[in-house]
Design a protein around this motif. Structure first.
Motif, mmCIF file in Angstrom:
data_model
loop_
_atom_site.group_PDB
_atom_site.id
_atom_site.type_symbol
_atom_site.label_atom_id
_atom_site.label_comp_id
_atom_site.label_asym_id
_atom_site.label_seq_id
_atom_site.Cartn_x
_atom_site.Cartn_y
_atom_site.Cartn_z
ATOM 1 N N LEU A 1 -10.382 -62.170 -28.714
ATOM 2 C CA LEU A 1 -9.457 -62.607 -29.753
ATOM 3 C C LEU A 1 -9.824 -62.003 -31.102
ATOM 4 O O LEU A 1 -8.959 -61.483 -31.815
ATOM 5 N N GLY A 2 -11.079 -62.043 -31.457
ATOM 6 C CA GLY A 2 -11.518 -61.478 -32.729
ATOM 7 C C GLY A 2 -11.279 -59.981 -32.805
ATOM 8 O O GLY A 2 -10.844 -59.463 -33.838
ATOM 9 N N THR A 3 -11.547 -59.288 -31.720
ATOM 10 C CA THR A 3 -11.305 -57.847 -31.669
ATOM 11 C C THR A 3 -9.822 -57.549 -31.845
ATOM 12 O O THR A 3 -9.442 -56.636 -32.589
ATOM 13 N N GLN A 4 -8.975 -58.336 -31.182
ATOM 14 C CA GLN A 4 -7.531 -58.142 -31.303
ATOM 15 C C GLN A 4 -7.046 -58.459 -32.718
ATOM 16 O O GLN A 4 -6.221 -57.724 -33.272
ATOM 17 N N MET A 5 -7.550 -59.511 -33.304
ATOM 18 C CA MET A 5 -7.145 -59.869 -34.669
ATOM 19 C C MET A 5 -7.583 -58.797 -35.667
ATOM 20 O O MET A 5 -6.842 -58.474 -36.600
ATOM 21 N N GLN A 6 -8.755 -58.243 -35.460
ATOM 22 C CA GLN A 6 -9.234 -57.181 -36.331
ATOM 23 C C GLN A 6 -8.343 -55.944 -36.197
ATOM 24 O O GLN A 6 -8.015 -55.290 -37.194
ATOM 25 N N LEU A 7 -7.927 -55.633 -34.986
ATOM 26 C CA LEU A 7 -7.026 -54.505 -34.765
ATOM 27 C C LEU A 7 -5.674 -54.750 -35.428
ATOM 28 O O LEU A 7 -5.117 -53.863 -36.073
ATOM 29 N N VAL A 8 -5.158 -55.968 -35.315
ATOM 30 C CA VAL A 8 -3.896 -56.317 -35.979
ATOM 31 C C VAL A 8 -4.057 -56.155 -37.489
ATOM 32 O O VAL A 8 -3.176 -55.609 -38.156
ATOM 33 N N PHE A 9 -5.168 -56.597 -38.036
ATOM 34 C CA PHE A 9 -5.439 -56.439 -39.467
ATOM 35 C C PHE A 9 -5.365 -54.965 -39.865
ATOM 36 O O PHE A 9 -4.714 -54.607 -40.849
ATOM 37 N N GLU A 10 -6.029 -54.114 -39.103
ATOM 38 C CA GLU A 10 -6.040 -52.678 -39.398
ATOM 39 C C GLU A 10 -4.646 -52.069 -39.256
ATOM 40 O O GLU A 10 -4.234 -51.239 -40.081
ATOM 41 N N LEU A 11 -3.914 -52.472 -38.221
ATOM 42 C CA LEU A 11 -2.553 -51.965 -38.038
ATOM 43 C C LEU A 11 -1.655 -52.368 -39.197
ATOM 44 O O LEU A 11 -0.886 -51.551 -39.721
ATOM 45 N N ARG A 12 -1.752 -53.626 -39.605
ATOM 46 C CA ARG A 12 -0.941 -54.120 -40.721
ATOM 47 C C ARG A 12 -1.332 -53.426 -42.017
ATOM 48 O O ARG A 12 -0.472 -53.069 -42.822
ATOM 49 N N LEU A 13 -2.628 -53.235 -42.224
ATOM 50 C CA LEU A 13 -3.133 -52.576 -43.421
ATOM 51 C C LEU A 13 -2.553 -51.166 -43.556
ATOM 52 O O LEU A 13 -2.262 -50.706 -44.656
ATOM 53 N N GLN B 1 -12.308 -61.631 -44.373
ATOM 54 C CA GLN B 1 -13.355 -62.002 -45.335
ATOM 55 C C GLN B 1 -14.338 -63.000 -44.744
ATOM 56 O O GLN B 1 -15.542 -62.937 -45.002
ATOM 57 N N LYS B 2 -13.839 -63.936 -43.946
ATOM 58 C CA LYS B 2 -14.654 -64.997 -43.358
ATOM 59 C C LYS B 2 -15.423 -64.505 -42.130
ATOM 60 O O LYS B 2 -16.530 -64.926 -41.861
ATOM 61 N N GLY B 3 -14.787 -63.614 -41.387
ATOM 62 C CA GLY B 3 -15.334 -63.135 -40.120
ATOM 63 C C GLY B 3 -14.380 -63.502 -38.997
ATOM 64 O O GLY B 3 -13.991 -64.668 -38.875
ATOM 65 N N PHE B 4 -13.981 -62.521 -38.236
ATOM 66 C CA PHE B 4 -13.076 -62.761 -37.118
ATOM 67 C C PHE B 4 -13.809 -63.523 -36.012
ATOM 68 O O PHE B 4 -15.040 -63.441 -35.911
ATOM 69 N N PRO B 5 -13.081 -64.265 -35.187
ATOM 70 C CA PRO B 5 -13.719 -64.973 -34.067
ATOM 71 C C PRO B 5 -14.444 -63.978 -33.148
ATOM 72 O O PRO B 5 -14.125 -62.788 -33.126
#
Length: 77
Positions: free
Chosen positions: A47-59, A39-43
């Motif tokens: 790191l931001g790309t990896q966190m976004q991928l983790v978000f999608e995987l978890r989702l 919601q805030k925006g990934f870094p």
């Protein structure tokens, strides 16, 4: 091994570099924390790309994929 495979192996071994969850593997970050970043925006950057991928995987309930990769492949340098 192609670049996508290398990126997934790297993701499996990447730890959060700062904050409350410093030192925790990205795949193990709490869901609410990933939602907050979404919601805030990934870094910026990797790191931001990896966190976004983790978000999608978890989702999509696919975090076990990363856990299996972590077990099967040693950390890439």
């Amino acid at each position: 091994m192609n670049d996508d495979q290398k990126q997934l192996i790297q993701l499996a071994h990447t730890k959060m570099p700062f904050g409350k969850y410093e030192g925790r593997y990205l795949i193990e970050l709490p869901e609410y924390y990933l939602v907050w970043y979404q919601q805030k925006g990934f870094p910026k950057g990797t790191l931001g790309t990896q966190m976004q991928l983790v978000f999608e995987l978890r989702l999509n309930g696919l975090e076990e994929l990363i856990h299996n990769i972590k077990k099967q492949y040693p950390k890439l340098k």
